[in-house]
Design a protein around this motif. Sequence first.
Motif, PDB file in Angstrom:
ATOM      1  N   GLN A  18     -11.384 -10.261   2.245  1.00  0.00           N
ATOM      2  CA  GLN A  18     -10.167  -9.403   1.998  1.00  0.00           C
ATOM      3  C   GLN A  18      -9.963  -9.009   0.992  1.00  0.00           C
ATOM      4  O   GLN A  18      -8.697  -7.973   0.932  1.00  0.00           O
ATOM      5  CB  GLN A  18      -9.086 -11.717   1.874  1.00  0.00           C
ATOM      6  N   VAL A  19     -10.415  -8.945  -0.119  1.00  0.00           N
ATOM      7  CA  VAL A  19     -10.100  -8.091  -1.159  1.00  0.00           C
ATOM      8  C   VAL A  19     -10.276  -6.743  -0.507  1.00  0.00           C
ATOM      9  O   VAL A  19      -9.490  -5.783  -1.468  1.00  0.00           O
ATOM     10  CB  VAL A  19     -11.220  -8.728  -2.231  1.00  0.00           C
ATOM     11  N   ALA A  20     -11.355  -6.093  -0.511  1.00  0.00           N
ATOM     12  CA  ALA A  20     -11.615  -5.226  -0.028  1.00  0.00           C
ATOM     13  C   ALA A  20     -10.010  -4.442   0.750  1.00  0.00           C
ATOM     14  O   ALA A  20     -10.021  -3.229   1.056  1.00  0.00           O
ATOM     15  CB  ALA A  20     -13.217  -4.577   1.305  1.00  0.00           C
ATOM     16  N   GLU A  21     -10.027  -5.131   1.744  1.00  0.00           N
ATOM     17  CA  GLU A  21      -8.437  -5.207   2.567  1.00  0.00           C
ATOM     18  C   GLU A  21      -7.420  -4.711   2.077  1.00  0.00           C
ATOM     19  O   GLU A  21      -7.039  -3.792   2.113  1.00  0.00           O
ATOM     20  CB  GLU A  21      -8.043  -5.531   3.870  1.00  0.00           C
ATOM     21  N   ARG A  22      -7.187  -5.629   0.436  1.00  0.00           N
ATOM     22  CA  ARG A  22      -5.927  -5.065  -0.698  1.00  0.00           C
ATOM     23  C   ARG A  22      -6.192  -4.033  -1.186  1.00  0.00           C
ATOM     24  O   ARG A  22      -5.288  -3.389  -1.311  1.00  0.00           O
ATOM     25  CB  ARG A  22      -5.957  -7.028  -1.129  1.00  0.00           C
ATOM     26  N   VAL A  23      -7.582  -3.932  -1.036  1.00  0.00           N
ATOM     27  CA  VAL A  23      -7.818  -2.682  -2.104  1.00  0.00           C
ATOM     28  C   VAL A  23      -7.400  -1.198  -1.680  1.00  0.00           C
ATOM     29  O   VAL A  23      -6.533  -0.527  -1.773  1.00  0.00           O
ATOM     30  CB  VAL A  23      -8.976  -3.367  -2.545  1.00  0.00           C
ATOM     31  N   ALA A  24      -8.021  -1.455  -0.011  1.00  0.00           N
ATOM     32  CA  ALA A  24      -8.172  -0.476   0.800  1.00  0.00           C
ATOM     33  C   ALA A  24      -6.248   0.342   0.776  1.00  0.00           C
ATOM     34  O   ALA A  24      -5.635   1.007   1.098  1.00  0.00           O
ATOM     35  CB  ALA A  24      -8.129  -0.693   1.634  1.00  0.00           C
ATOM     36  N   LEU A  25      -5.062  -1.307   0.627  1.00  0.00           N
ATOM     37  CA  LEU A  25      -4.284  -0.797   1.452  1.00  0.00           C
ATOM     38  C   LEU A  25      -3.479  -0.466   0.107  1.00  0.00           C
ATOM     39  O   LEU A  25      -2.952   0.671  -0.228  1.00  0.00           O
ATOM     40  CB  LEU A  25      -3.532  -2.798   1.426  1.00  0.00           C
ATOM     41  N   ALA A  26      -3.961  -1.147  -1.329  1.00  0.00           N
ATOM     42  CA  ALA A  26      -3.711  -0.601  -2.580  1.00  0.00           C
ATOM     43  C   ALA A  26      -3.390   1.343  -2.484  1.00  0.00           C
ATOM     44  O   ALA A  26      -2.860   2.244  -3.006  1.00  0.00           O
ATOM     45  CB  ALA A  26      -4.060  -1.209  -3.472  1.00  0.00           C
ATOM     46  N   LEU A  27      -5.038   1.559  -2.486  1.00  0.00           N
ATOM     47  CA  LEU A  27      -5.489   2.813  -2.099  1.00  0.00           C
ATOM     48  C   LEU A  27      -4.083   3.962  -1.365  1.00  0.00           C
ATOM     49  O   LEU A  27      -4.073   4.919  -1.172  1.00  0.00           O
ATOM     50  CB  LEU A  27      -6.967   2.941  -2.207  1.00  0.00           C
ATOM     51  N   ASP A  28      -4.113   2.848  -0.422  1.00  0.00           N
ATOM     52  CA  ASP A  28      -2.951   3.754   0.536  1.00  0.00           C
ATOM     53  C   ASP A  28      -1.437   4.009   0.495  1.00  0.00           C
ATOM     54  O   ASP A  28      -0.940   4.772   1.173  1.00  0.00           O
ATOM     55  CB  ASP A  28      -3.136   3.502   1.959  1.00  0.00           C
ATOM     56  N   GLY A  29      -1.192   3.380  -0.735  1.00  0.00           N
ATOM     57  CA  GLY A  29      -0.132   3.727  -1.140  1.00  0.00           C
ATOM     58  C   GLY A  29       1.073   2.005  -0.568  1.00  0.00           C
ATOM     59  O   GLY A  29       2.041   2.856  -0.691  1.00  0.00           O
ATOM     60  N   VAL A  30       0.266   1.260  -0.363  1.00  0.00           N
ATOM     61  CA  VAL A  30       0.998  -0.070   0.394  1.00  0.00           C
ATOM     62  C   VAL A  30       2.100  -0.644  -0.679  1.00  0.00           C
ATOM     63  O   VAL A  30       0.878  -0.844  -1.170  1.00  0.00           O
ATOM     64  CB  VAL A  30       0.404  -0.813   1.406  1.00  0.00           C
ATOM     65  N   ASP A  31       2.997  -0.973  -0.830  1.00  0.00           N
ATOM     66  CA  ASP A  31       3.685  -1.335  -1.982  1.00  0.00           C
ATOM     67  C   ASP A  31       2.792  -2.728  -1.386  1.00  0.00           C
ATOM     68  O   ASP A  31       3.936  -4.170  -0.630  1.00  0.00           O
ATOM     69  CB  ASP A  31       4.860  -1.673  -1.818  1.00  0.00           C
ATOM     70  N   LEU A  32       2.177  -4.462  -2.367  1.00  0.00           N
ATOM     71  CA  LEU A  32       1.312  -4.975  -1.900  1.00  0.00           C
ATOM     72  C   LEU A  32       2.856  -6.136  -2.611  1.00  0.00           C
ATOM     73  O   LEU A  32       2.333  -7.225  -1.541  1.00  0.00           O
ATOM     74  CB  LEU A  32       0.331  -5.195  -2.367  1.00  0.00           C
ATOM     75  N   ALA A  33       3.395  -6.168  -2.737  1.00  0.00           N
ATOM     76  CA  ALA A  33       4.293  -6.909  -3.771  1.00  0.00           C
ATOM     77  C   ALA A  33       5.356  -7.410  -2.561  1.00  0.00           C
ATOM     78  O   ALA A  33       5.794  -8.231  -2.201  1.00  0.00           O
ATOM     79  CB  ALA A  33       5.006  -6.691  -4.890  1.00  0.00           C
ATOM     80  N   SER A  34       5.531  -6.038  -2.020  1.00  0.00           N
ATOM     81  CA  SER A  34       6.556  -6.011  -0.685  1.00  0.00           C
ATOM     82  C   SER A  34       5.670  -6.900   0.479  1.00  0.00           C
ATOM     83  O   SER A  34       6.965  -7.204   2.163  1.00  0.00           O
ATOM     84  CB  SER A  34       7.839  -5.155  -0.854  1.00  0.00           C
ATOM     85  N   GLN A  35       4.887  -6.686   0.665  1.00  0.00           N
ATOM     86  CA  GLN A  35       4.163  -6.933   2.266  1.00  0.00           C
ATOM     87  C   GLN A  35       3.349  -7.666   1.799  1.00  0.00           C
ATOM     88  O   GLN A  35       1.909  -7.134   1.176  1.00  0.00           O
ATOM     89  CB  GLN A  35       3.798  -5.526   2.511  1.00  0.00           C
ATOM     90  N   SER A  36       2.766  -9.121   2.470  1.00  0.00           N
ATOM     91  CA  SER A  36       1.576  -9.774   2.435  1.00  0.00           C
ATOM     92  C   SER A  36       0.508  -8.732   2.880  1.00  0.00           C
ATOM     93  O   SER A  36       0.603  -8.317   4.200  1.00  0.00           O
ATOM     94  CB  SER A  36       1.923 -11.049   2.583  1.00  0.00           C
ATOM     95  N   VAL A  37      -1.010  -9.754   2.861  1.00  0.00           N
ATOM     96  CA  VAL A  37      -1.945  -9.029   3.492  1.00  0.00           C
ATOM     97  C   VAL A  37      -2.642  -9.610   4.689  1.00  0.00           C
ATOM     98  O   VAL A  37      -2.684  -9.061   5.655  1.00  0.00           O
ATOM     99  CB  VAL A  37      -2.986  -9.465   2.945  1.00  0.00           C
ATOM    100  N   ALA A  38      -1.834 -10.992   4.555  1.00  0.00           N
ATOM    101  CA  ALA A  38      -2.121 -11.457   5.484  1.00  0.00           C
ATOM    102  C   ALA A  38      -1.163 -11.199   7.304  1.00  0.00           C
ATOM    103  O   ALA A  38      -1.254 -10.805   7.814  1.00  0.00           O
ATOM    104  CB  ALA A  38      -1.382 -12.771   5.463  1.00  0.00           C
ATOM    105  N   GLU A  39       0.373 -10.092   6.775  1.00  0.00           N
ATOM    106  CA  GLU A  39       0.659  -9.647   7.270  1.00  0.00           C
ATOM    107  C   GLU A  39       0.721  -8.529   7.547  1.00  0.00           C
ATOM    108  O   GLU A  39       0.480  -8.142   9.270  1.00  0.00           O
ATOM    109  CB  GLU A  39       1.956  -9.337   6.695  1.00  0.00           C
TER     110      GLU A  39
END
Length: 182
Positions: A18-39
């Motif tokens: 789960q941390v790896a997926e959140r890091v990948a999203l952050a590195l891809d420029g996805v705003d984690l505050a507005s999009q939950s990883v679960a979605e």
Amino acid sequence: MRLGLALRAFWKAMFDRQVAERVALALDGVDLASQSVAESTPAVVGKEPVGGAPRESAQSDAVTLLAALQRDARLVDLIHENLDQYADDQVGAAARPCLKQCRQTLDRLLGIVPLVEVGDGQVLPVDASTSSARLRWVGESSGASQGKVVHHGWVATQVQLPAWSGSADDALVIAPAQVQAP
């Protein structure tokens, strides 16, 4: 600060999907505050995602990088070696070629360069809006507009990790076991 953060992120991402997926999203420029990883990622039970198409097998970037460092420099072997049985000069002699090869591998895959082109001990102008990911004050800053460089920092200019083509069962393998016929 950045090196410590990078190492923390590396190790957490390496052992926590789960941390790896959140890091990948952050590195891809996805705003984690507005999009939950679960979605954005399916819940995984076993090897199949719940309520969706089969997930592509992929090796995490952390394992890919560690596998490259092991393949090129035998870094994991050196780290896991019981160094207490060797004299300091023997450890240094073994570490030198490993560290040189690790540097070459990191430079090839990540293009690592100094973050600022100011030498240690020299004065660096500091804008008040500078990101804490780029600059960390050591000691009191009290709103200073310049500071003396203690460490120039590092930045990756590229990320060119090899693509994973293996199975999901092998995605966590850092280095294959080596066997020889009897």
